[in-house]
Structure formats: structure tokens, C-alpha cells
Design a protein around this motif. Structure first.
Motif, PDB file in Angstrom:
ATOM      1  N   SER A   1      -2.839  51.665 -59.931  1.00 20.33           N
ATOM      2  CA  SER A   1      -2.077  51.873 -61.163  1.00 20.33           C
ATOM      3  C   SER A   1      -2.877  51.579 -62.432  1.00 20.33           C
ATOM      4  N   VAL A   2      -3.680  50.513 -62.429  1.00 16.93           N
ATOM      5  CA  VAL A   2      -4.454  50.171 -63.635  1.00 16.93           C
ATOM      6  C   VAL A   2      -5.511  51.251 -63.884  1.00 16.93           C
ATOM      7  N   SER A   3      -6.176  51.672 -62.810  1.00 17.77           N
ATOM      8  CA  SER A   3      -7.194  52.728 -62.940  1.00 17.77           C
ATOM      9  C   SER A   3      -6.586  54.000 -63.507  1.00 17.77           C
ATOM     10  N   HIS A   4      -5.401  54.367 -63.016  1.00 18.52           N
ATOM     11  CA  HIS A   4      -4.720  55.564 -63.534  1.00 18.52           C
ATOM     12  C   HIS A   4      -4.523  55.450 -65.039  1.00 18.52           C
ATOM     13  N   ALA A   5      -3.924  54.330 -65.453  1.00 17.28           N
ATOM     14  CA  ALA A   5      -3.581  54.170 -66.873  1.00 17.28           C
ATOM     15  C   ALA A   5      -4.826  54.178 -67.759  1.00 17.28           C
ATOM     16  N   LEU A   6      -5.891  53.503 -67.332  1.00 18.56           N
ATOM     17  CA  LEU A   6      -7.113  53.457 -68.149  1.00 18.56           C
ATOM     18  C   LEU A   6      -7.672  54.860 -68.375  1.00 18.56           C
ATOM     19  N   GLU A   7      -7.566  55.707 -67.347  1.00 16.90           N
ATOM     20  CA  GLU A   7      -8.012  57.094 -67.505  1.00 16.90           C
ATOM     21  C   GLU A   7      -7.112  57.850 -68.487  1.00 16.90           C
ATOM     22  N   TYR A   8      -5.815  57.610 -68.425  1.00 11.94           N
ATOM     23  CA  TYR A   8      -4.891  58.294 -69.348  1.00 11.94           C
ATOM     24  C   TYR A   8      -5.173  57.875 -70.795  1.00 11.94           C
ATOM     25  N   TYR A   9      -5.500  56.591 -70.999  1.00 12.80           N
ATOM     26  CA  TYR A   9      -5.783  56.111 -72.365  1.00 12.80           C
ATOM     27  C   TYR A   9      -6.967  56.876 -72.964  1.00 12.80           C
ATOM     28  N   ILE A  10      -8.001  57.061 -72.149  1.00 12.65           N
ATOM     29  CA  ILE A  10      -9.195  57.762 -72.640  1.00 12.65           C
ATOM     30  C   ILE A  10      -8.877  59.221 -72.944  1.00 12.65           C
ATOM     31  N   ALA A  11      -8.119  59.855 -72.030  1.00 14.51           N
ATOM     32  CA  ALA A  11      -7.724  61.259 -72.248  1.00 14.51           C
ATOM     33  C   ALA A  11      -6.871  61.374 -73.509  1.00 14.51           C
ATOM     34  N   ASP A  12      -5.944  60.440 -73.695  1.00 16.09           N
ATOM     35  CA  ASP A  12      -5.065  60.504 -74.869  1.00 16.09           C
ATOM     36  C   ASP A  12      -5.818  60.232 -76.165  1.00 16.09           C
ATOM     37  N   PHE A  13      -6.832  59.378 -76.095  1.00 15.36           N
ATOM     38  CA  PHE A  13      -7.652  59.167 -77.290  1.00 15.36           C
ATOM     39  C   PHE A  13      -8.349  60.472 -77.679  1.00 15.36           C
ATOM     40  N   ALA A  14      -8.974  61.125 -76.700  1.00 16.07           N
ATOM     41  CA  ALA A  14      -9.665  62.399 -76.976  1.00 16.07           C
ATOM     42  C   ALA A  14      -8.672  63.422 -77.515  1.00 16.07           C
ATOM     43  N   LEU A  15      -7.489  63.464 -76.909  1.00 15.54           N
ATOM     44  CA  LEU A  15      -6.462  64.416 -77.346  1.00 15.54           C
ATOM     45  C   LEU A  15      -6.004  64.112 -78.771  1.00 15.54           C
ATOM     46  N   SER A  16      -5.949  62.828 -79.134  1.00 12.58           N
ATOM     47  CA  SER A  16      -5.544  62.457 -80.505  1.00 12.58           C
ATOM     48  C   SER A  16      -6.578  62.947 -81.527  1.00 12.58           C
ATOM     49  N   ARG A  17      -7.868  62.858 -81.168  1.00 18.27           N
ATOM     50  CA  ARG A  17      -8.923  63.355 -82.072  1.00 18.27           C
ATOM     51  C   ARG A  17      -8.815  64.874 -82.233  1.00 18.27           C
ATOM     52  N   PHE A  18      -8.544  65.548 -81.129  1.00 18.19           N
ATOM     53  CA  PHE A  18      -8.413  67.009 -81.121  1.00 18.19           C
ATOM     54  C   PHE A  18      -7.213  67.426 -81.964  1.00 18.19           C
ATOM     55  N   ALA A  19      -6.073  66.752 -81.746  1.00 23.38           N
ATOM     56  CA  ALA A  19      -4.851  67.064 -82.498  1.00 23.38           C
ATOM     57  C   ALA A  19      -5.087  66.875 -83.992  1.00 23.38           C
ATOM     58  N   GLU A  20      -5.755  65.788 -84.344  1.00 23.76           N
ATOM     59  CA  GLU A  20      -6.021  65.522 -85.758  1.00 23.76           C
ATOM     60  C   GLU A  20      -6.902  66.617 -86.358  1.00 23.76           C
ATOM     61  N   ALA A  21      -7.936  67.008 -85.620  1.00 24.01           N
ATOM     62  CA  ALA A  21      -8.850  68.055 -86.107  1.00 24.01           C
ATOM     63  C   ALA A  21      -8.136  69.394 -86.265  1.00 24.01           C
ATOM     64  N   LEU A  22      -7.092  69.616 -85.456  1.00 27.63           N
ATOM     65  CA  LEU A  22      -6.338  70.871 -85.525  1.00 27.63           C
ATOM     66  C   LEU A  22      -5.155  70.787 -86.501  1.00 27.63           C
ATOM     67  N   GLY A  23      -5.033  69.653 -87.199  1.00 22.07           N
ATOM     68  CA  GLY A  23      -3.972  69.494 -88.196  1.00 22.07           C
ATOM     69  C   GLY A  23      -2.621  69.113 -87.622  1.00 22.07           C
ATOM     70  N   LYS A  24      -2.595  68.621 -86.384  1.00 25.91           N
ATOM     71  CA  LYS A  24      -1.322  68.227 -85.742  1.00 25.91           C
ATOM     72  C   LYS A  24      -1.176  66.708 -85.874  1.00 25.91           C
ATOM     73  N   LYS A  25      -0.766  66.284 -87.060  1.00 24.80           N
ATOM     74  CA  LYS A  25      -0.812  64.854 -87.393  1.00 24.80           C
ATOM     75  C   LYS A  25       0.112  63.991 -86.540  1.00 24.80           C
ATOM     76  N   LYS A  26       1.333  64.477 -86.303  1.00 27.35           N
ATOM     77  CA  LYS A  26       2.298  63.675 -85.525  1.00 27.35           C
ATOM     78  C   LYS A  26       1.813  63.488 -84.094  1.00 27.35           C
TER      79      LYS A  26
END
Length: 512
Positions: A253-278
Motif C-alpha cells: 500500500s505505501v509503495s502504491h501511494a508513493l507512486e501515485y504522489y509522483i504521478a500526480d505531481f507531474a500531472l499538476s505541472r502539466f495541468a498548470e502548463a496547459l492552463g488548467k489551474k483547478k
């Protein structure tokens, strides 16, 4: 033909067999009435589509060529590929390690389509036709960390086709790949590893793909409920609690979550670059959920039970020898606790500040808790460089680990190469920089092992023709960086952005 007979425990031979045969353990043997010294030359065609295509591949690619010609062609192609990076100085052994690693890097992902463009579609019986190259063998839990970053820099035309392949897999199957193998999804390991790969590629300027479709695919795996979610089966807990609780003793479970955190961080950078602030805010907030797992009592991450309490009894060193370990996959809590590359300073704060963070991280190396053969902790040496005055530790550890684990002996690589991941770790550290946060277009600097490295850049993607990395090493064993010059000007940081790097033309390491 021969086929394994499980009842007899031996191979069953078919001496006269004229039909097709299929299975997991079959083969064909030939015998030739040869004279002494006579050679037998065999040509073979392979296809994942049909026997007709295998014959077509053979005729189109090998017709009229003998072994020597094909060998010479292959040698010329490999020499061209490996010459994209040339190194000078260093020992012969270091050069052998380096070019072996570069060769390993280029074995996978490999091309799947036949000469007519046909390939087996993702997770279906359909045969489709591609215009470009269709790739396969995406060992993404491994390769999202460094392989695709190296391909993006040195072989961008291939990385571009790989990203397009990943998006075609989404079109065909409804999901980006997790661990794809010849058109099938193995679901090996955990996480959502296509996200950091595609985001990292886009952030570095390789954008010749359907960006809207890519975002749609990422948003889907990040937000769908667990029961419908191939990438994140425990997404309900993750979305509602901010972490994944331990529901079975060995559920990783911890390994799963740590991977999701990294994916979500990358996705947050992508969303911001595409103007999807929320969206950017939501995914960034999610990426900081790792804090739930930090146990002050042990100073490590620790599994959490469904009622919100920590799992007991807990041993942070369990899992060192790959034995089953509650919450963690293929490793101990020490192999995972520093794996928050997107929020190193936040993690240090949790640990009580810089000194506590550095002491604890150094202890991981000093007490043999670091595992060089598995992915979660391979970027650990680079974390020292986030703190002023501690960068020398990165330089010392990367060279010590290279010397110890990457040699020309039969065991000269630490464990399985994981489709080029260990090799990429060696290549980056040997030439002086490493991408320690997937999805973030930056590298941490370390001491190169060579006197001069020249990286040929692809003019379609990069403005400069080449990047030259030089040192003034006068004797072997010079470990530390005194100062760095970028194009003749003092560069006062130990992190360099991708843009600074590819436009840098010349990086000079003044060593002491």
C-alpha cells in the motif's frame, strides 16, 4: 518439431509434422549432412502478426544478403547509435562499462511492426497498421525514472515515437500502458508511470503528439474509482483519505501511494502548463499526501491501517532481502522513505530539518541500507545536492557506487538491468548529471568520470549541434567539484534545467 510433454516430463518429438503448432515450450531442430569445416547459414523472419508477414520481413530486409553483409550493416548501425555520445579519458574499463550500458539502453523498448506497418493492437485480436514506429516492452515502473529522460536527450526521435505509441495504446485499449509486453498489459508493479514519462517529454519540448488526448488519458487514471481503474485499483482510499491504507498484510500500500504522489505531481505541472489551474491545485495537493506515512517514532514511512493508526509491530529494515514486507514492494521502509523527489524540502522539514535529513540519508549508505539493484532508492545519492554545502556527498557516493557496482566482470551490473534502467543510472552519473525527479525538466550535477564527453544533439529537436562536458582532472580519483562553468560563465548551482543543458554548448567542471 519438438513439444514439451508435461505427463512424460520430456520433449515429445514430431519427425514428420506439416501443420502449424503453438504453445509455450515448442521448438524446431534441423540436422545437416555437413563435411568438416562446412558452414550452415540460416536466415530467419519473425512477425507477431502472421507467417506471411514473417516471410515478407525476411524477403524485404535480408534478400540477397549473406551473413557478412548483415553483420556489417548491424555493426554500422550500432556504431552510429553508440557514437551519439563519445567519451575521452577515463580507464578502458570505464569506457567498456559506459558503451555496454549505452548498448543495453537501446535494446528496449523495441519496434513491433512488420515492414508493411502491421502490428497486433493493444489487448485485442485486431491487426492494425502504423505510419511511424510502433514500440513494445514498456517496463515503465523502472524506465520512467531515467531511461526515457536519456532517450529524450540523446535519441529524441525514438522517444517521440514511443510517446505516440503510448497514446495509440490508449486509443486502442482505453488506458496508457503500465507494463506493456507485445500488445498485452501485464500490470506488473504499481503506480501510474506513463504520466511522468509523457509529462517529462513534453516539458523538454518534444510536443509533436496529441496533447489533449494525453491529458484526457492521465486525468482518467488519476480520477476514476478503484473498481473501474486499471492503473490505480486503490484510488477510492487514495482520493478520499490522501493515502492508501494497509488492507491486507502484503498489499504494498505505501509503495502504491508513493507512486501515485509522483504521478500526480507531474500531472499538476502539466495541468498548470496547459492552463488548467483547478486541476493543477488538486493534483499538487494530492502529491503531498506522503506526509501521512511519516512516523516520528521510527523516522521512516510506515504503513497505515484502515482506522488511521500506524501498523504494528513495525520493523523499518524488514524487506531488505526481498522478503515480503507489509506496505512495501521489494524493499524496506529505508528504500522508500526518501522517495519524494518532488518535495525534498518538505520531507526534510518532516524529519526535523537539513541536518537530520542529511545524517539519516548518509546513514542509509553507511549502514548498507541502500539497494543499488532496485528502483525506489536509486536517486538517493542526488538528494544531498538539494542542500548547500552537502553537494560533495552526491559526488562521492555516485563515484563510489559506480566503482563498486558497475564493472567489466560477469556480475558487473547490480542485478537485473530492468530494460536499461540500471544502465541509464550509470550513463548519466558517468557523464555528470542525473534526472532525479521524473516529470521535472531538471538534472542534478555530479562529477563526471571522463575528461571529455561529447553528446551529439538531434537538430530536429535541439538548436545546438552538440553538448560538450569537460573536466580538468589531472589525476585519477579526483572526486569533487570546485566550480562549474557553463559556456565560460560561472554556474553557481548544482541543479541545471533541461533548457540550460541543451543550450549550454560547453559545461566545464573545475575539480579539486
Amino acid at each position: 518439431e519438438a513439444e514439451w510433454d508435461p505427463d512424460q516430463g520430456k520433449y515429445k518429438l514430431y519427425i514428420r509434422y506439416g501443420k502449424e503448432i503453438a504453445g509455450d515450450d515448442i521448438g524446431t531442430y534441423f540436422s545437416f549432412d555437413t563435411e568438416e569445416g562446412e558452414q550452415v547459414e540460416v536466415q530467419m523472419g519473425v512477425s507477431f502478426v502472421s507467417i506471411e508477414n514473417a516471410r515478407l520481413n525476411l524477403d524485404r530486409e535480408q534478400s540477397g544478403k549473406n551473413f557478412e553483409q548483415i553483420h556489417a550493416d548491424a555493426r554500422a548501425k550500432w556504431n552510429d547509435d553508440l557514437s551519439r555520445i563519445t567519451v575521452e579519458g577515463g580507464t578502458d574499463a570505464q569506457k567498456t562499462v559506459f558503451y555496454t550500458a549505452l548498448y543495453h539502453l537501446l535494446i528496449h523498448p523495441n519496434i513491433l511492426q512488420d515492414v508493411n506497418g502491421e502490428y497486433p493492437a493493444m489487448e485485442s485480436d485486431k491487426i492494425m497498421t502504423t505510419k511511424g514506429d510502433r514500440y513494445t516492452v514498456f517496463s515503465l515502473w523502472d524506465t520512467y525514472r531515467n531511461v526515457h529522460q536519456l532517450l529524450t536527450l540523446v535519441y529524441p526521435e525514438r522517444q517521440m515515437e514511443m510517446v505516440r505509441t503510448m497514446l495509440d495504446m490508449y486509443r486502442e485499449h482505453g488506458w496508457l500502458p503500465k507494463w506493456e509486453l507485445y500488445g498485452r498489459e501485464t500490470l506488473t508493479m504499481e503506480g501510474d508511470p506513463s504520466i511522468p514519462v509523457i509529462v517529462d517529454t513534453w516539458m523538454k519540448g518534444l510536443r509533436d503528439f496529441d496533447v489533449d488526448l494525453a491529458y484526457e488519458a492521465m486525468y482518467k487514471s488519476a480520477t476514476l474509482p478503484g473498481a473501474e481503474n486499471l492503473m490505480r485499483p486503490d484510488n477510492d482510499d487514495y482520493m478520499s483519505k490522501g493515502y492508501v491504507p494497509l488492507r491486507e498484510q502484503y498489499d504494498n500500500s505505501v509503495s502504491h501511494a508513493l507512486e501515485y504522489y509522483i504521478a500526480d505531481f507531474a500531472l499538476s505541472r502539466f495541468a498548470e502548463a496547459l492552463g488548467k489551474k483547478k486541476d493543477a491545485e488538486m493534483f499538487y495537493k494530492r502529491s503531498l499526501g506522503y506526509k501521512h506515512y511519516y512516523s516520528k517514532e521510527f523516522g521512516t514511512f510506515r504503513p497505515i491501517l484502515p482506522d488511521g493508526t500506524f501498523y504494528s509491530p513495525f520493523n523499518p529494515r524488514q524487506g531488505e532481502n526481498f522478503e515480503p514486507n507489509p506496505g512495501f514492494h521489494e524493499g524496506s521502509a529505508w528504500n522508500y522513505t526518501f522517495y519524494v523527489p518532488h518535495d525534498v524540502y518538505g520531507l526534510a522539514k518532516l524529519m526535523g530539518g537539513k541536518k537530520s535529513f542529511i545524517d539519516k540519508l548518509q546513514m542509509v549508505f553507511d549502514e548498507g541500507l541502500y539497494d543499488p539493484a532496485n528502483e525506489p532508492d536509486i536517486a538517493y545519492p542526488h538528494l544531498f545536492s538539494y542542500f548547500k554545502g552537502e553537494e560533495w556527498r552526491t559526488q562521492k557516493e555516485t563515484q563510489r557506487l559506480l566503482d563498486k557496482y558497475f564493472t567489466t566482470k560477469p556480475d558487473g551490473i547490480p542485478g537485473n538491468d530492468d530494460t536499461g534502467t540500471m544502465s541509464s543510472w550509470a550513463i548519466f552519473n558517468m557523464i555528470g548529471f542525473y534526472p532525479d525527479c521524473p516529470g521535472l525538466p531538471e538534472y542534478t550535477l555530479t562529477t563526471p568520470v571522463f575528461d571529455k564527453v561529447t553528446i551529439r544533439l538531434n537538430p530536429k529537436w535541439y538548436k545546438e549541434k552538440e553538448l560538450v562536458i569537460e573536466t580538468n582532472r589531472t589525476q585519477p580519483g579526483t572526486l569533487y567539484i570546485n566550480k562549474v562553468l557553463l559556456n565560460g560563465k560561472k554556474f553557481n548551482k548544482y541543479h541545471i534545467t533541461h533548457d540550460e543543458l541543451v543550450h549550454g554548448q560547453r559545461i566545464f567542471f573545475d575539480l579539486k
